[in-house]
Design an enzyme around this catalytic site. Structure first.
Site, short mmCIF file in Angstrom:
data_model
loop_
_atom_site.label_atom_id
_atom_site.label_comp_id
_atom_site.label_asym_id
_atom_site.label_seq_id
_atom_site.Cartn_x
_atom_site.Cartn_y
_atom_site.Cartn_z
N HIS A 138 0.82 -1.23 0.00
CA HIS A 138 0.00 0.00 0.00
C HIS A 138 0.85 1.27 0.00
O HIS A 138 0.38 2.33 -0.37
CB HIS A 138 -1.03 -0.02 1.14
CG HIS A 138 -0.49 0.35 2.48
ND1 HIS A 138 0.14 -0.55 3.30
CD2 HIS A 138 -0.50 1.52 3.16
CE1 HIS A 138 0.49 0.06 4.42
NE2 HIS A 138 0.12 1.32 4.36
N GLU A 150 6.24 4.50 14.77
CA GLU A 150 4.83 4.37 15.16
C GLU A 150 4.76 4.32 16.68
O GLU A 150 5.54 3.59 17.30
CB GLU A 150 4.24 3.07 14.58
CG GLU A 150 4.23 3.07 13.06
CD GLU A 150 3.78 1.75 12.44
OE1 GLU A 150 3.01 1.77 11.48
OE2 GLU A 150 4.21 0.69 12.94
N HIS A 202 7.67 -1.92 2.36
CA HIS A 202 7.46 -0.47 2.36
C HIS A 202 8.77 0.32 2.28
O HIS A 202 8.92 1.23 1.48
CB HIS A 202 6.73 -0.01 3.63
CG HIS A 202 5.41 -0.69 3.87
ND1 HIS A 202 4.63 -1.21 2.86
CD2 HIS A 202 4.74 -0.92 5.02
CE1 HIS A 202 3.53 -1.72 3.39
NE2 HIS A 202 3.58 -1.57 4.69
C1 BG6 Z 1 1.43 -2.36 7.41
C2 BG6 Z 1 2.16 -3.04 8.52
O1 BG6 Z 1 1.76 -2.92 6.18
O2 BG6 Z 1 1.76 -0.98 7.40
C3 BG6 Z 1 1.85 -2.39 9.86
O3 BG6 Z 1 1.80 -4.40 8.54
C4 BG6 Z 1 2.10 -0.90 9.79
O4 BG6 Z 1 2.62 -2.97 10.88
C5 BG6 Z 1 1.39 -0.31 8.58
O5 BG6 Z 1 1.61 -0.32 10.99
C6 BG6 Z 1 1.74 1.16 8.42
O6 BG6 Z 1 1.01 1.71 7.37
P1 BG6 Z 1 0.70 3.27 7.33
O7 BG6 Z 1 -0.01 3.48 6.04
O8 BG6 Z 1 -0.14 3.56 8.52
O9 BG6 Z 1 2.03 3.96 7.41
#
Ligand code: BG6
Length: 461
Positions: free
Chosen positions: A169, A207, A231
């Site tokens: 994503h 986070e 990511h």
């Molecule tokens: C997910 C992870 O793919 O991405 C999570 O599994 C993480 O652990 C999350 O918290 C973070 O996504 P975003 O969009 O909130 O930065």
């Protein structure tokens, strides 16, 4: 770009699961609201539900995400159908075939554990429902190089590569897409975007929250598999890639894979793993767990553009803030002209990637008014605004429906990413604990010490 057929039905395997609940139903409602989505949605899962139950579940999901829009949701609810069943049971797929009602280009979303992909693929193959279809698979794709290859084989058994959409994503985030846009839509960046002017690059994904109720899953992942292999490496690729020949098709993916190929496999000296205090007391976590909730890494890119420029990554849960930020540090001017202490921070380009904010700042020195030729650090903002556009899932589901593969992971990309990190997965390094609410273990500072220190992301809401 050759026009691909638009999907005419969405089949959601794992319709009662966590991902569908948190991400997919809100994204579908948002798409309906924009008039970007109008097709049957067939939810499949083992839960003994019916259509009405699925609609209630989707309504709860959208309400929890605080995005409820009644007219849009009612429209979406009218598109929802449900097929209960086990993925190993042929009867499940017979029911699915009926529910598909002759759709020619279904989009199958595998929001299910990878261990069940093979059953689903076999079931779809048996009912002859794979021709003309596309499939979306979630990250992390596999848990190491061998399992990623085996998953690729499973999917390739019935799907062509350009019908397989490996979703990450981060690649649908407005802020992440702004990295290549900012680089390649401007001409002043290119001359400095290389080893001659850039000293180091650091990416922080912090986070404040822990693993919540995901203990069982997280124990099998850890921070490196959960966010670094996917990511964080995607962000590195966006920062380091050569300009692609256009925005569509394979051009982006070709350039990203070249970056991955230039990255040396990690060694123990390049990694510091951490675990927040209290992690072992979380639900479904082993009392002696060796799973990292924090990782700091140093990557070496062996390419003409980047040789000698370290890319540092740190990602962790229960950190001091929630923010993702890239800091590109430029080299200092070659000579000291002004009789002032050396500026503490040289020039930089800073990209804030989240949460919910698009910001690009350029760090400069400017003279402080007064008789002396002394200055101060300032930041010029290219943009600094709250991002209220499409969510990453909304954008990527839209791309998947149109068959635009450019922001999905390709087979070679995903395998290269595993190649880079696999050595430290096979031989895990020491694990250091850190206090919740901190910046991770002190040992991570040593990794970057020669280049200065980690920069805390600037949080603004
Ligand atoms: C997910 C992870 O793919 O991405 C999570 O599994 C993480 O652990 C999350 O918290 C973070 O996504 P975003 O969009 O909130 O930065």
């Amino acid at each position: 770009m050759t026009q691909k057929p638009t999907s005419d039905a969405l089949v959601l395997f794992g319709a009662s699961g966590d991902l569908a609940n948190k991400m997919l139903y809100p994204a579908l409602q948002a798409m309906v609201k924009r008039d970007h989505f109008d097709m049957p949605v067939i939810g499949v899962s083992r839960s003994e539900w019916d259509d009405a139950h699925l609609r209630d579940h989707a309504r709860d999901s959208v309400q929890q995400s605080h995005t409820m829009d009644k007219p849009a949701f009612d429209k979406l609810a009218g598109m929802l159908h449900y097929v209960p069943g086990d993925y190993r049971d042929p009867a499940t797929f017979d029911k699915l075939q009926q529910a598909l009602n002759g759709a020619k280009h279904p989009l199958y979303y595998l929001a299910i554990p990878p261990s069940t992909y093979s059953d689903v693929v076999k079931g779809l193959d048996r009912i002859g429902a794979t021709r003309g279809a596309r499939v979306v698979a979630e990250k992390p794709f596999g848990r190491d190089l061998a399992s990623a290859r085996s998953l690729n084989q499973t999917l390739h058994h019935v799907f062509e590569e350009d019908s397989i959409l490996r979703i990450d994503h981060y690649l649908g985030k407005e802020t992440v897409l702004n990295l290549p846009y900012f680089r390649f839509a401007n001409s002043f960046i290119e001359p400095i975007w290389n080893r001659n002017h850039i000293r180091s690059v650091q990416i922080t994904m912090a986070e404040t929250f822990g693993i919540g109720s995901r203990g069982k899953l997280y124990e099998s992942l850890g921070a490196i598999r959960d966010v670094v292999q996917n990511h964080m490496l995607q962000v590195v690729a966006m920062l380091a890639m050569e300009p692609p020949q256009g925005e569509h098709g394979e051009a982006f993916r070709d350039e990203k894979v070249k970056v991955f190929k230039s990255i040396r496999p990690l060694t123990a000296e390049d990694v510091v793993r951490g675990q927040y205090q209290g992690y072992r007391q979380e639900q479904d976590v082993a009392a002696d767990s060796d799973t990292e909730t924090f990782a700091a890494l140093r990557l070496h890119l062996d390419s003409w553009r980047w040789a000698g420029v370290p890319f540092f990554i740190r990602a962790g849960k229960r950190m001091a803030v929630t923010a993702t930020e890239v800091m590109v540090e430029l080299k200092r001017p070659p000579q000291k002209v002004f009789d002032e202490p050396r500026p503490r921070h040289p020039n930089h380009v800073r990209f804030q990637l989240g949460p919910d904010r698009v910001a690009i700042g350029i760090g400069v020195r400017a003279k402080r008014p007064g008789p002396a030729m002394v200055g101060e650090d300032m930041e010029l903002f290219v943009c600094d605004q709250k991002h209220e556009g499409m969510s990453a899932y909304e954008r990527l589901i839209g791309d998947a429906i149109r068959g635009d593969v450019s922001q999905f992971d390709r087979e070679d990309g995903v395998e290269e990413a595993w190649r880079i990190i696999e050595p430290v997965l096979k031989q895990p390094t020491s694990l250091y604990d850190y206090a919740a609410g901190s910046w991770g273990p002190a040992e991570a500072d040593a990794l970057i010490a020669h280049y200065g220190s980690w920069q805390a992301p600037r949080v603004k809401s």
